[in-house]
Design a protein around this motif. Structure first.
Motif, mmCIF file in Angstrom:
data_model
loop_
_atom_site.group_PDB
_atom_site.id
_atom_site.type_symbol
_atom_site.label_atom_id
_atom_site.label_comp_id
_atom_site.label_asym_id
_atom_site.label_seq_id
_atom_site.Cartn_x
_atom_site.Cartn_y
_atom_site.Cartn_z
ATOM 1 N N ILE A 127 -13.784 -48.929 6.623
ATOM 2 C CA ILE A 127 -15.201 -48.706 6.295
ATOM 3 C C ILE A 127 -15.832 -50.002 5.806
ATOM 4 O O ILE A 127 -16.944 -50.354 6.219
ATOM 5 N N LEU A 128 -15.136 -50.747 4.960
ATOM 6 C CA LEU A 128 -15.655 -52.026 4.472
ATOM 7 C C LEU A 128 -15.843 -53.010 5.629
ATOM 8 O O LEU A 128 -16.849 -53.720 5.693
ATOM 9 N N ALA A 129 -14.909 -53.044 6.556
ATOM 10 C CA ALA A 129 -15.041 -53.922 7.724
ATOM 11 C C ALA A 129 -16.287 -53.555 8.525
ATOM 12 O O ALA A 129 -17.038 -54.438 8.953
ATOM 13 N N CYS A 130 -16.530 -52.272 8.709
ATOM 14 C CA CYS A 130 -17.716 -51.828 9.441
ATOM 15 C C CYS A 130 -18.984 -52.208 8.671
ATOM 16 O O CYS A 130 -19.979 -52.625 9.276
ATOM 17 N N GLN A 131 -18.954 -52.097 7.352
ATOM 18 C CA GLN A 131 -20.104 -52.515 6.551
ATOM 19 C C GLN A 131 -20.361 -54.010 6.704
ATOM 20 O O GLN A 131 -21.515 -54.438 6.799
ATOM 21 N N MET A 132 -19.302 -54.802 6.741
ATOM 22 C CA MET A 132 -19.460 -56.248 6.947
ATOM 23 C C MET A 132 -20.089 -56.525 8.304
ATOM 24 O O MET A 132 -20.991 -57.353 8.423
ATOM 25 N N LEU A 133 -19.629 -55.830 9.323
ATOM 26 C CA LEU A 133 -20.216 -55.987 10.656
ATOM 27 C C LEU A 133 -21.690 -55.595 10.632
ATOM 28 O O LEU A 133 -22.527 -56.224 11.283
ATOM 29 N N GLY A 134 -22.002 -54.578 9.850
ATOM 30 C CA GLY A 134 -23.361 -54.071 9.770
ATOM 31 C C GLY A 134 -24.364 -55.029 9.161
ATOM 32 O O GLY A 134 -25.572 -54.845 9.310
ATOM 33 N N THR A 135 -23.890 -56.084 8.502
ATOM 34 C CA THR A 135 -24.833 -57.048 7.933
ATOM 35 C C THR A 135 -25.567 -57.832 9.018
ATOM 36 O O THR A 135 -26.655 -58.348 8.769
ATOM 37 N N SER A 136 -24.985 -57.905 10.211
ATOM 38 C CA SER A 136 -25.641 -58.632 11.302
ATOM 39 C C SER A 136 -25.685 -57.847 12.609
ATOM 40 O O SER A 136 -26.276 -58.314 13.583
ATOM 41 N N MET A 137 -25.082 -56.679 12.616
ATOM 42 C CA MET A 137 -25.043 -55.861 13.839
ATOM 43 C C MET A 137 -25.574 -54.466 13.495
ATOM 44 O O MET A 137 -24.840 -53.639 12.943
ATOM 45 N N PRO A 138 -26.834 -54.202 13.821
ATOM 46 C CA PRO A 138 -27.475 -52.947 13.411
ATOM 47 C C PRO A 138 -26.745 -51.678 13.850
ATOM 48 O O PRO A 138 -26.805 -50.659 13.167
ATOM 49 N N GLU A 139 -26.057 -51.734 14.974
ATOM 50 C CA GLU A 139 -25.355 -50.537 15.446
ATOM 51 C C GLU A 139 -24.253 -50.105 14.476
ATOM 52 O O GLU A 139 -23.981 -48.910 14.319
ATOM 53 N N TYR A 140 -23.631 -51.050 13.795
ATOM 54 C CA TYR A 140 -22.583 -50.702 12.833
ATOM 55 C C TYR A 140 -23.183 -50.307 11.489
ATOM 56 O O TYR A 140 -22.627 -49.465 10.783
ATOM 57 N N ARG A 141 -24.335 -50.885 11.140
ATOM 58 C CA ARG A 141 -25.049 -50.432 9.947
ATOM 59 C C ARG A 141 -25.435 -48.966 10.141
ATOM 60 O O ARG A 141 -25.267 -48.151 9.225
ATOM 61 N N ALA A 142 -25.907 -48.618 11.319
ATOM 62 C CA ALA A 142 -26.287 -47.232 11.614
ATOM 63 C C ALA A 142 -25.077 -46.305 11.511
ATOM 64 O O ALA A 142 -25.198 -45.166 11.027
ATOM 65 N N LYS A 143 -23.915 -46.766 11.962
ATOM 66 C CA LYS A 143 -22.690 -45.953 11.862
ATOM 67 C C LYS A 143 -22.347 -45.664 10.394
ATOM 68 O O LYS A 143 -21.932 -44.552 10.054
ATOM 69 N N ILE A 144 -22.537 -46.664 9.530
ATOM 70 C CA ILE A 144 -22.253 -46.480 8.104
ATOM 71 C C ILE A 144 -23.265 -45.531 7.471
ATOM 72 O O ILE A 144 -22.900 -44.657 6.668
ATOM 73 N N VAL A 145 -24.530 -45.678 7.827
ATOM 74 C CA VAL A 145 -25.559 -44.763 7.309
ATOM 75 C C VAL A 145 -25.216 -43.339 7.705
ATOM 76 O O VAL A 145 -25.238 -42.424 6.879
ATOM 77 N N GLU A 146 -24.862 -43.138 8.965
ATOM 78 C CA GLU A 146 -24.479 -41.813 9.459
ATOM 79 C C GLU A 146 -23.237 -41.296 8.718
ATOM 80 O O GLU A 146 -23.189 -40.124 8.321
ATOM 81 N N TYR A 147 -22.264 -42.159 8.530
ATOM 82 C CA TYR A 147 -21.021 -41.770 7.834
ATOM 83 C C TYR A 147 -21.325 -41.314 6.401
ATOM 84 O O TYR A 147 -20.847 -40.276 5.955
ATOM 85 N N LYS A 148 -22.175 -42.068 5.708
ATOM 86 C CA LYS A 148 -22.503 -41.730 4.313
ATOM 87 C C LYS A 148 -23.330 -40.452 4.231
ATOM 88 O O LYS A 148 -23.157 -39.667 3.302
ATOM 89 N N GLN A 149 -24.210 -40.238 5.185
ATOM 90 C CA GLN A 149 -24.978 -39.014 5.224
ATOM 91 C C GLN A 149 -24.065 -37.804 5.428
ATOM 92 O O GLN A 149 -24.241 -36.766 4.805
ATOM 93 N N ALA A 150 -23.084 -37.954 6.296
ATOM 94 C CA ALA A 150 -22.123 -36.876 6.540
ATOM 95 C C ALA A 150 -21.300 -36.584 5.286
ATOM 96 O O ALA A 150 -20.974 -35.427 5.005
ATOM 97 N N GLN A 151 -20.973 -37.625 4.531
ATOM 98 C CA GLN A 151 -20.217 -37.430 3.290
ATOM 99 C C GLN A 151 -21.037 -36.651 2.271
ATOM 100 O O GLN A 151 -20.496 -35.830 1.520
ATOM 101 N N ALA A 152 -22.329 -36.929 2.209
ATOM 102 C CA ALA A 152 -23.195 -36.307 1.215
ATOM 103 C C ALA A 152 -23.588 -34.877 1.594
ATOM 104 O O ALA A 152 -23.985 -34.100 0.739
ATOM 105 N N GLY A 153 -23.480 -34.577 2.886
ATOM 106 C CA GLY A 153 -23.980 -33.299 3.384
ATOM 107 C C GLY A 153 -22.997 -32.212 3.304
ATOM 108 O O GLY A 153 -23.082 -31.102 3.267
#
Length: 153
Positions: A127-153
């Protein structure tokens, strides 16, 4: 693992680490992050570690995850040979329960930083690796946002 060029490299110090680290690869796959995994000990195969880590950036990797137990020098050795961020995963050991691994990872000398997750924290490393990728690659930032939303839901 996908057919795309790997963005995250996972290196294990021992085949026995795969029992834990398979969860890392599964998490990377679930997040859609192309990855590769190798087994190479910093102590028993230093030339292989040097070659793999030294060529990682040129091969397209963006983040490295290194898992090791006991003396756990793998992450630091990898970090010495690459400009890429290195996330370390201390493996639980029979000797000291993984505290030996954890301490050898978090006590890196100045100039050779590594990030460190919990003992056996394979999924968090992914997950941390994907977050690092997400700093410059929006598709991975979106994956993390989706992942966190699923955790909260």
């Amino acid at each position: 693992m996908t057919d795309q060029t790997p963005l995250v490299g996972v290196i294990l110090g021992s085949k026995s680490d795969s029992a834990v680290m398979d969860a890392c690869v599964e998490q990377l796959d679930a997040l859609g992050v192309p990855n590769e995994m190798i087994i190479a000990s910093a102590h028993r195969m230093p030339d292989k570690v040097h070659e793999w880590a030294g060529s990682a950036a040129d091969r397209g990797l963006k983040v490295i995850i290194a898992a090791a137990g006991k003396a756990a020098h793998l992450g630091g050795v990898v970090a010495a040979y690459t400009p890429l961020p290195v996330i370390t995963v201390p493996m639980k050991t029979s000797d000291l329960g993984g505290l030996d691994s954890l301490l050898s990872m978090v006590q890196m000398p100045t100039g050779v930083p590594v990030a460190c997750v919990a003992i056996n924290g394979a999924k968090n490393a992914a997950i941390l690796a994907c977050q690092m990728l997400g700093t410059s690659m929006p598709e991975y930032r979106a994956k993390i946002v989706e992942y966190k939303q699923a955790q909260a839901g």
